[in-house]
Scaffold this motif. Sequence first.
Motif, PDB file in Angstrom:
ATOM      1  N   ARG B 622      13.848  29.997  -9.635  1.00 40.46           N
ATOM      2  CA  ARG B 622      14.396  30.193  -8.284  1.00 40.46           C
ATOM      3  C   ARG B 622      15.672  31.016  -8.306  1.00 40.46           C
ATOM      4  O   ARG B 622      16.538  30.786  -9.140  1.00 40.46           O
ATOM      5  CB  ARG B 622      14.671  28.856  -7.606  1.00 40.46           C
ATOM      6  N   SER B 624      17.515  34.545  -5.773  1.00 37.17           N
ATOM      7  CA  SER B 624      17.592  35.095  -4.428  1.00 37.17           C
ATOM      8  C   SER B 624      17.184  36.559  -4.434  1.00 37.17           C
ATOM      9  O   SER B 624      17.130  37.198  -5.486  1.00 37.17           O
ATOM     10  CB  SER B 624      19.013  34.944  -3.890  1.00 37.17           C
ATOM     11  N   ASP B 625      16.858  37.045  -3.273  1.00 34.15           N
ATOM     12  CA  ASP B 625      16.599  38.464  -3.074  1.00 34.15           C
ATOM     13  C   ASP B 625      15.392  38.982  -3.864  1.00 34.15           C
ATOM     14  O   ASP B 625      15.384  40.117  -4.335  1.00 34.15           O
ATOM     15  CB  ASP B 625      17.872  39.262  -3.459  1.00 34.15           C
ATOM     16  N   HIS B 626      14.378  38.157  -4.023  1.00 30.82           N
ATOM     17  CA  HIS B 626      13.108  38.584  -4.638  1.00 30.82           C
ATOM     18  C   HIS B 626      13.259  39.067  -6.064  1.00 30.82           C
ATOM     19  O   HIS B 626      12.433  39.813  -6.558  1.00 30.82           O
ATOM     20  CB  HIS B 626      12.451  39.694  -3.813  1.00 30.82           C
ATOM     21  N   GLU B 631      12.301  31.637  -4.418  1.00 27.86           N
ATOM     22  CA  GLU B 631      13.635  31.721  -3.819  1.00 27.86           C
ATOM     23  C   GLU B 631      14.245  30.325  -3.717  1.00 27.86           C
ATOM     24  O   GLU B 631      13.534  29.327  -3.602  1.00 27.86           O
ATOM     25  CB  GLU B 631      13.546  32.331  -2.414  1.00 27.86           C
ATOM     26  N   ARG B 632      15.551  30.297  -3.744  1.00 23.42           N
ATOM     27  CA  ARG B 632      16.220  29.017  -3.567  1.00 23.42           C
ATOM     28  C   ARG B 632      16.004  28.501  -2.152  1.00 23.42           C
ATOM     29  O   ARG B 632      15.950  29.268  -1.200  1.00 23.42           O
ATOM     30  CB  ARG B 632      17.723  29.158  -3.829  1.00 23.42           C
ATOM     31  N   SER B 669       9.625  33.627   0.429  1.00 20.31           N
ATOM     32  CA  SER B 669      10.971  34.154   0.644  1.00 20.31           C
ATOM     33  C   SER B 669      11.896  33.165   1.344  1.00 20.31           C
ATOM     34  O   SER B 669      13.100  33.344   1.366  1.00 20.31           O
ATOM     35  CB  SER B 669      10.902  35.451   1.453  1.00 20.31           C
TER      36      SER B 669
END
Lengths: 763, 763
Positions: B622, B624-626, B631-632, B669
């Motif tokens: 996990r 962020s931003d792909h 994702e978190r 996402s």
Amino acid sequence: MGVIVKTDYKKMLVNDCVRPYLLKARYGIEKESKRVDLFGNLAKTDHPKSISLRDDHPYIQRDFSELQMEIITPVTETLEELFNYLAAIHDVAYRSMGENEMLWPLSMPPQLPEKDEDIVIAKLKSAENVRYRQSLSHSYGRRKQMLCGVHFNFEFGDEFIQALFNAQSEIKDYQHFKTEIYLKVTRNYLHYRWFVTYFYGASPSSEKNFFEEDSLNKVVRSIRSSKFGYTNSDDVQVSYSSIQNYVSDLSLMVKRGLLSAEKEFYSPVRLRGGHHVSDLEDHGISYIELRNIDLNPFGNYGIIYEQAEFLHLFLLYLLWKDEGENCDEWVKMGDFYNDIVALEYPLEHTQFEVKAKNMIDEMEQLAAILNLTVSDTLFVNLKEMLMDPSKTLAGRLYTESEKSSQGQVATCIAKENYKKSWDMPYQLAGFTDMELSTQILMFDAIQQGIQVEILDRQEQFLKLKLKDHVEYVKNGNMTSKDNYVSTLIMENKTVTKKILHQHGFRVPKGEEFQTIEQALRSYDLFSTVPFVVKPKTTNYGLGISIFKEGANYEDYQKAITLAFKEDSSVLVEEFLKGTEYRFFVLNDKVYAVLLRIPANVKGDGKHTIQELVNQKNRDSLRGSDHRTPLERIQLGELEKLMLKGQGYQVDSIPKKDEIIFLRENSNISTGGDSIDVTDQIPDDYKKIAVDAVAALGVKICGIDLIIENTEVPADNKNAYGIIEANFNPSMYMHIYPYKGESRRLTMHIIHYLFPELLQSQSN
Amino acid sequence: MGVIVKTDYKKMLVNDCVRPYLLKARYGIEKESKRVDLFGNLAKTDHPKSISLRDDHPYIQRDFSELQMEIITPVTETLEELFNYLAAIHDVAYRSMGENEMLWPLSMPPQLPEKDEDIVIAKLKSAENVRYRQSLSHSYGRRKQMLCGVHFNFEFGDEFIQALFNAQSEIKDYQHFKTEIYLKVTRNYLHYRWFVTYFYGASPSSEKNFFEEDSLNKVVRSIRSSKFGYTNSDDVQVSYSSIQNYVSDLSLMVKRGLLSAEKEFYSPVRLRGGHHVSDLEDHGISYIELRNIDLNPFGNYGIIYEQAEFLHLFLLYLLWKDEGENCDEWVKMGDFYNDIVALEYPLEHTQFEVKAKNMIDEMEQLAAILNLTVSDTLFVNLKEMLMDPSKTLAGRLYTESEKSSQGQVATCIAKENYKKSWDMPYQLAGFTDMELSTQILMFDAIQQGIQVEILDRQEQFLKLKLKDHVEYVKNGNMTSKDNYVSTLIMENKTVTKKILHQHGFRVPKGEEFQTIEQALRSYDLFSTVPFVVKPKTTNYGLGISIFKEGANYEDYQKAITLAFKEDSSVLVEEFLKGTEYRFFVLNDKVYAVLLRIPANVKGDGKHTIQELVNQKNRDSLRGSDHRTPLERIQLGELEKLMLKGQGYQVDSIPKKDEIIFLRENSNISTGGDSIDVTDQIPDDYKKIAVDAVAALGVKICGIDLIIENTEVPADNKNAYGIIEANFNPSMYMHIYPYKGESRRLTMHIIHYLFPELLQSQSN
């Protein structure tokens, strides 16, 4: 079976679940007309060769005679679409016939030849179809076959019938239910069709040689719909009480020799479903064909929107309206009433006026109860026509004819229609809101007998179909022939350049920057050479600065800042000197080369620049918003600035033959001229274009080459440079150039997508 | 010829026309290291099978021994790129070796086997290559071959040499000029290479069994660069005075049997150009290979950026700096000086300290005069290392080793590098700014021995090359295999639905609207059924309203208005009940099926929702931003609202095993879970997916099916509905799912693009 279950359609129709689907339907039109010369005489030519001559052409066929053109729309789900296609196919028909022919706008033919045999039977490929026409000419004579009309195919929306079905419980079988609906509507239509004849009958009198002797010596509402029209013998009697009776009666008529085939049954309504009449018994009725519609001389296409809307509403009304107890009697009465109305003098009130008034009122009330949206004018016009017979189609045609002659009136109308189709030959009527290249492609596809379906009108998304072969096309030339990543390559200027460079082609040297600082650090690379600063992805000339002799740091900085306003990546590259040519490459061949020249006028020593611009703008090729092949020249701020730079104003009078440029850029969209130079460009440059496009893996491409001097061989150092490769290159500018030869790229696209067309033509 | 024209490089270098190109160059690195187990013992395994075993693998090869891995970067035009590739190839090497091996970070090998024969020669396919290694082991012994180092390939930018060439008039021939430049730099490098040895020498002592007897019983700066390293016999003497002398001397050495082949000449600088040494005479020198670089134990990849920057600057400096009159003498002196420095005790000051100080100052001044941008720390570090020998690489390594042992230090460093590569196994070092699927695809391509060139980094645009076969790929799976119009079809929801419907697949019924009024008029169609309102083209869930049980007019109106804010076309369509599955279809086969579940946590009866979220977010999948596979989970407004609706707050403690959903939507996402269900989905649904994708003419597609119950056969009425077809479906979520099996889709893409890989593997 055979017993008519009295179903309460009145109740069903107002059911809430039915309401959303009331106006759902499918439509189709077949419209026959005769080809005539510009004086209104029957054409002596064959069916146009530019139209694919297949017997199964989906849109344009021959009917009985070689000179009878039948226009067939596809099935549509809205009347708007229906009339779009009708208009478009007419445009194709007109422009395929060439400039010496037009279509006769009346159901009644113009003067016929004295001898029946001089009416030429359609030269179809199928021997069987020719034989059938010969047998018809024996039974009815060829002149009767020259009557033309409109067949209106109508199908209630499936959701509508389904909703009705769910709103009742008497009939358990859906197909049976559906058939009953169509039978009821058909019987009522046959009974009440005098109503249609009154308003829209439009064959008041005949021209020379139509009748063998003067069998009808009066003016009427509709010869065609009367017993003097094209009808079977009185002995032909078919019951509409049930589908079983209908089918068995028909086959009996054939057995008795009263009809040569079931399709010879000329009822004003034909029940449709399956290929053969016998299919009806198995599959039920799927739609009905109304055949009693005279050509409307006052519409451009033989029938107008309001008529079709009327017919839909009328059929709904007939479903709602009670019918007589005895089906066959009810239908027979209809024939009787219709003949009365058809043979009335067109300017006299009909004897069914009161009944007609009631029916109009009932229809209007029904529309109100069901909350149906119909044209505001529909009922107004019906009422007006009822009160004043001279406003009916027959009344109007007769009144007009009295001033000269019916033939002259018809010739005049035909010429107007003809003119309309030829005025802007690049447009396709019905679809003029679409992009020009797509309109032209659709024209060519229709002409070639390819079925054209519009999947998304705003997006120019077409489905083209030839037999089982389907091709999808967007924007005229985005097709299955190109692969995905190649188009993505072209979309990316940096990647395009890298790949072309790796393949040994000359491209402007340059660098890509992601930040202003990065770009400024590289100032030294460009300070003393000609260069261009441009945003990486925009295409409309925004944010581009050209420095033909290098630039000082301050100007460089300004240009960089400007470009970064348009995009997050900016290219700074070498500026190539020379003339820019657009090569249109299709499947490894150059089909067109175009030179684009900035907006300009040529002086004559008399007129001001303003006047010269106005003159040039009068060209019908010029318009606005990319819906014409060229754009009108503007005289806005930029143009005035450009003039000022040359010491001119809009009211200056340039010397004879002096060329005054009004723009720096050569885009067609800002009034530039397009000049076809395909034949002038040497083959070695064409080879460069073809090879470069192949290096990108592309099949359809507009590639821009800067060439300093086309007389210098292409393999000389720096002889050319490749500026850009475009994945959706404009085609119309090559098809309708300002000067030079037209290159019909859309037809090449069609043949590329459907190579079988060329094979079948060469057969 | 043969006479050295004294060209004034000092003058040329400051020429204004040269200035923009001073730092233009091309680089390449070859870096050897030994595979060891996790305890630092030489690996006994073969070269990893997951790496394509071709002898000509462009990135990862074997050197002398089977356990020597050679990492080869492509040629790059910036040092940034060079180090990106070096990092990436290391990542591939590490993860291809598996979790039980790592790379030894020192030039000197760890403890060697007692018997020379136990060092296994590389098991190459080419018999000739194996033979050559056998002859080397006879001449030098296998243990000497276990020395590893970095070869730094350097080429001055062509624009740079061209500008220099234009700035002088003494030499008329460009190729000759270029060769002279490289010869001067090479002679000076050979003369001054002690300077490099001082700072970056890093082989102070050997491990057991490296030397047959204890021939070197002291600690030094660089065994490898000294005469105790891997050198030719003293009899091998080659002149660098001209290219002709160089080539003829070399061939003389071979003729005399002092070298078995020209490639056995182990000069610290190799002149490069063409495949054979003799090519140099015809084509001149195109670049040079610096071979005297010890592995830097303290960089992750054997050499660090600052070193490479130093080498570039040093070479420029050597071009600028005068050389001795007698070339051969000058070079020979260099060997002598270098051996002195190499064999100095690593913590003592070098005897050339004053000279070195001068050279650093000269380099710094040159950089200032030429206005070169170099790292701020470069000169600071050089000066520091000069003042304090313990800061040199040899000094640092020796100091560290004193605390334990050199072997332990090396093992420890190796483990850190190993850990770094395994920490986030979905990332490709050097390219972590790129999209995850592209990173994984690049990993697989490198592993398979496909050359990877980045055409546009921001745009994820790759060129993949295997021998003569080139494929371009954007965003991981936009390729030449798909045709253009099919991707345009998928881009258009309405068109996709129409085509699927025409092919008999179930899609949600619906209508497309261009105006709010038009949409409102159709309210009746949807009022009582489950339906969705959505903008036609956006993809991010904006403007979408779902009504699972119909809607009143007001809510309908609101939803329509909302959707029209996002797009000019709006779709209203039937809402299908069931579970949404993503099928990944590639070339008519389903390779993965994924179930996406909205962000959620599972209670344990102890922790609050906030704590459970934090726990779940700790998973290294996990981020962020792909840039991670998942994702978190956020605890923002939407999540809190969703909790509130269920009667919870962030500090509520859910019961054991209770699943708390934090989102309505299942997008990855927004913290959703991805669950691979490929093996659980029945074949008939997979066939639907494959057939639907084929109907769209697509080869690579993520198609979303709503299925109410997978146990019901797919041909049951309404068993499924197709929601969307995606032309650039995410791959990483299938490769690193939250639960279930990993599906290496990127490798399938590679094999689809390069089917020859599978053929060669099966051979």
